[in-house]
Motif scaffolding. Structure first.
Motif, PDB file in Angstrom:
ATOM      1  N   GLN A   1       0.842  -1.184   0.000  1.00 44.50           N
ATOM      2  CA  GLN A   1       0.000   0.000   0.000  1.00 44.50           C
ATOM      3  C   GLN A   1       0.887   1.246   0.000  1.00 44.50           C
ATOM      4  O   GLN A   1       1.871   1.316   0.729  1.00 44.50           O
ATOM      5  CB  GLN A   1      -0.916  -0.001   1.216  1.00 44.50           C
ATOM      6  CG  GLN A   1      -1.944   1.099   1.218  1.00 44.50           C
ATOM      7  CD  GLN A   1      -2.955   0.953   2.339  1.00 44.50           C
ATOM      8  OE1 GLN A   1      -2.729   0.215   3.292  1.00 44.50           O
ATOM      9  NE2 GLN A   1      -4.055   1.653   2.227  1.00 44.50           N
ATOM     10  N   VAL A   2       0.526   2.239  -0.807  1.00 47.42           N
ATOM     11  CA  VAL A   2       1.301   3.458  -0.937  1.00 47.42           C
ATOM     12  C   VAL A   2       1.033   4.382   0.236  1.00 47.42           C
ATOM     13  O   VAL A   2      -0.106   4.529   0.685  1.00 47.42           O
ATOM     14  CB  VAL A   2       0.972   4.181  -2.254  1.00 47.42           C
ATOM     15  CG1 VAL A   2       1.669   5.532  -2.323  1.00 47.42           C
ATOM     16  CG2 VAL A   2       1.377   3.311  -3.438  1.00 47.42           C
ATOM     17  N   GLN A   3       2.087   5.033   0.705  1.00 45.54           N
ATOM     18  CA  GLN A   3       1.958   5.979   1.801  1.00 45.54           C
ATOM     19  C   GLN A   3       2.853   7.183   1.551  1.00 45.54           C
ATOM     20  O   GLN A   3       3.990   7.039   1.112  1.00 45.54           O
ATOM     21  CB  GLN A   3       2.335   5.324   3.133  1.00 45.54           C
ATOM     22  CG  GLN A   3       2.136   6.207   4.344  1.00 45.54           C
ATOM     23  CD  GLN A   3       2.453   5.493   5.644  1.00 45.54           C
ATOM     24  OE1 GLN A   3       3.344   4.635   5.700  1.00 45.54           O
ATOM     25  NE2 GLN A   3       1.728   5.836   6.696  1.00 45.54           N
ATOM     26  N   LEU A   4       2.338   8.387   1.813  1.00 46.16           N
ATOM     27  CA  LEU A   4       3.110   9.620   1.765  1.00 46.16           C
ATOM     28  C   LEU A   4       3.156  10.202   3.168  1.00 46.16           C
ATOM     29  O   LEU A   4       2.115  10.375   3.800  1.00 46.16           O
ATOM     30  CB  LEU A   4       2.472  10.641   0.817  1.00 46.16           C
ATOM     31  CG  LEU A   4       2.313  10.250  -0.657  1.00 46.16           C
ATOM     32  CD1 LEU A   4       1.653  11.386  -1.432  1.00 46.16           C
ATOM     33  CD2 LEU A   4       3.664   9.920  -1.267  1.00 46.16           C
ATOM     34  N   VAL A   5       4.361  10.507   3.648  1.00 50.30           N
ATOM     35  CA  VAL A   5       4.528  11.015   4.998  1.00 50.30           C
ATOM     36  C   VAL A   5       5.264  12.342   4.964  1.00 50.30           C
ATOM     37  O   VAL A   5       6.407  12.408   4.509  1.00 50.30           O
ATOM     38  CB  VAL A   5       5.294  10.016   5.886  1.00 50.30           C
ATOM     39  CG1 VAL A   5       5.459  10.589   7.291  1.00 50.30           C
ATOM     40  CG2 VAL A   5       4.555   8.690   5.946  1.00 50.30           C
ATOM     41  N   GLU A   6       4.614  13.404   5.459  1.00 52.92           N
ATOM     42  CA  GLU A   6       5.218  14.727   5.519  1.00 52.92           C
ATOM     43  C   GLU A   6       5.954  14.917   6.839  1.00 52.92           C
ATOM     44  O   GLU A   6       5.596  14.328   7.861  1.00 52.92           O
ATOM     45  CB  GLU A   6       4.162  15.832   5.385  1.00 52.92           C
ATOM     46  CG  GLU A   6       3.360  15.803   4.102  1.00 52.92           C
ATOM     47  CD  GLU A   6       2.004  15.168   4.292  1.00 52.92           C
ATOM     48  OE1 GLU A   6       1.080  15.512   3.536  1.00 52.92           O
ATOM     49  OE2 GLU A   6       1.855  14.325   5.208  1.00 52.92           O
ATOM     50  N   SER A   7       6.958  15.791   6.817  1.00 51.46           N
ATOM     51  CA  SER A   7       7.682  16.150   8.021  1.00 51.46           C
ATOM     52  C   SER A   7       8.271  17.542   7.846  1.00 51.46           C
ATOM     53  O   SER A   7       8.348  18.055   6.736  1.00 51.46           O
ATOM     54  CB  SER A   7       8.791  15.136   8.328  1.00 51.46           C
ATOM     55  OG  SER A   7       9.753  15.104   7.296  1.00 51.46           O
ATOM     56  N   GLY A   8       8.695  18.151   8.946  1.00 47.93           N
ATOM     57  CA  GLY A   8       9.367  19.438   8.888  1.00 47.93           C
ATOM     58  C   GLY A   8       8.533  20.624   9.316  1.00 47.93           C
ATOM     59  O   GLY A   8       9.052  21.740   9.398  1.00 47.93           O
ATOM     60  N   GLY A   9       7.255  20.424   9.584  1.00 47.32           N
ATOM     61  CA  GLY A   9       6.416  21.524  10.032  1.00 47.32           C
ATOM     62  C   GLY A   9       6.760  21.940  11.447  1.00 47.32           C
ATOM     63  O   GLY A   9       7.501  21.260  12.158  1.00 47.32           O
ATOM     64  N   GLY A  10       6.213  23.083  11.855  1.00 49.90           N
ATOM     65  CA  GLY A  10       6.469  23.573  13.195  1.00 49.90           C
ATOM     66  C   GLY A  10       6.075  25.019  13.352  1.00 49.90           C
ATOM     67  O   GLY A  10       5.383  25.587  12.509  1.00 49.90           O
ATOM     68  N   LEU A  11       6.527  25.609  14.446  1.00 44.71           N
ATOM     69  CA  LEU A  11       6.250  27.007  14.765  1.00 44.71           C
ATOM     70  C   LEU A  11       7.485  27.843  14.477  1.00 44.71           C
ATOM     71  O   LEU A  11       8.590  27.510  14.915  1.00 44.71           O
ATOM     72  CB  LEU A  11       5.852  27.135  16.238  1.00 44.71           C
ATOM     73  CG  LEU A  11       5.648  28.547  16.779  1.00 44.71           C
ATOM     74  CD1 LEU A  11       4.483  29.226  16.075  1.00 44.71           C
ATOM     75  CD2 LEU A  11       5.416  28.494  18.284  1.00 44.71           C
ATOM     76  N   VAL A  12       7.293  28.938  13.750  1.00 43.26           N
ATOM     77  CA  VAL A  12       8.401  29.811  13.399  1.00 43.26           C
ATOM     78  C   VAL A  12       7.921  31.260  13.405  1.00 43.26           C
ATOM     79  O   VAL A  12       6.742  31.531  13.169  1.00 43.26           O
ATOM     80  CB  VAL A  12       8.978  29.430  12.018  1.00 43.26           C
ATOM     81  CG1 VAL A  12       7.947  29.667  10.918  1.00 43.26           C
ATOM     82  CG2 VAL A  12      10.261  30.180  11.724  1.00 43.26           C
ATOM     83  N   GLN A  13       8.818  32.181  13.691  1.00 46.42           N
ATOM     84  CA  GLN A  13       8.482  33.595  13.672  1.00 46.42           C
ATOM     85  C   GLN A  13       8.481  34.131  12.245  1.00 46.42           C
ATOM     86  O   GLN A  13       9.138  33.592  11.357  1.00 46.42           O
ATOM     87  CB  GLN A  13       9.472  34.401  14.513  1.00 46.42           C
ATOM     88  CG  GLN A  13       9.422  34.110  16.000  1.00 46.42           C
ATOM     89  CD  GLN A  13      10.284  35.041  16.811  1.00 46.42           C
ATOM     90  OE1 GLN A  13       9.901  35.488  17.886  1.00 46.42           O
ATOM     91  NE2 GLN A  13      11.467  35.362  16.306  1.00 46.42           N
ATOM     92  N   ALA A  14       7.721  35.183  12.035  1.00 43.65           N
ATOM     93  CA  ALA A  14       7.682  35.817  10.723  1.00 43.65           C
ATOM     94  C   ALA A  14       9.095  36.156  10.260  1.00 43.65           C
ATOM     95  O   ALA A  14       9.910  36.657  11.035  1.00 43.65           O
ATOM     96  CB  ALA A  14       6.824  37.071  10.771  1.00 43.65           C
TER      97      ALA A  14
END
Length: 123
Positions: A1-14
């Motif tokens: 079964q195919v799976q796509l997994v995202e990573s790298g998100g988070g909280l950052v200042q402008a």
């Protein structure tokens, strides 16, 4: 079964930067186009950027000049480098890929979605 997994998100200042990754796994024969979408609460999902198998790219006007999409075909991964982030970039970011599945007698092509990664930009 195919799976796509995202990573790298988070909280950052402008004004800060983040790099998102999306890795595909499973019984994949090949991957055609790969894209990044985003969706903020109460708003429709919008296309952020697209990259073709050969490396051609497209960007939404709102992110052009600040975001860069790239891919590593050997790793079956698409990236989104986000610089000069603004509060209006806050959203859940989703990757999407047109994936070809193959058997001895047939092939099937369809779009697959990742589960999303949250990006929050504070002012």
């Amino acid at each position: 079964q195919v799976q796509l997994v995202e990573s790298g998100g988070g909280l950052v200042q402008a004004g800060g930067s983040l790099r998102l990754s999306c890795a595909a796994s499973g019984s994949i024969f090949s991957i055609n186009g790969m894209c990044w979408y985003r969706q903020a609460p109460g708003k429709q999902r919008e296309l952020v950027s697209t990259i073709g198998r050969g490396g051609s790219t497209n960007y939404a006007d709102s992110v052009k000049g600040r975001f860069t999409i790239s891919r590593d075909n050997a790793k079956k991964t698409v990236y989104l480098q986000m610089n000069s982030l603004k509060p209006e970039d806050t959203a859940v970011y989703y990757c999407n890929a047109d994936i070809v599945l193959a058997t001895v007698t047939s092939t099937t092509t369809r779009a697959y979605w990742g589960q999303g990664t949250q990006v929050t930009v504070s002012s």
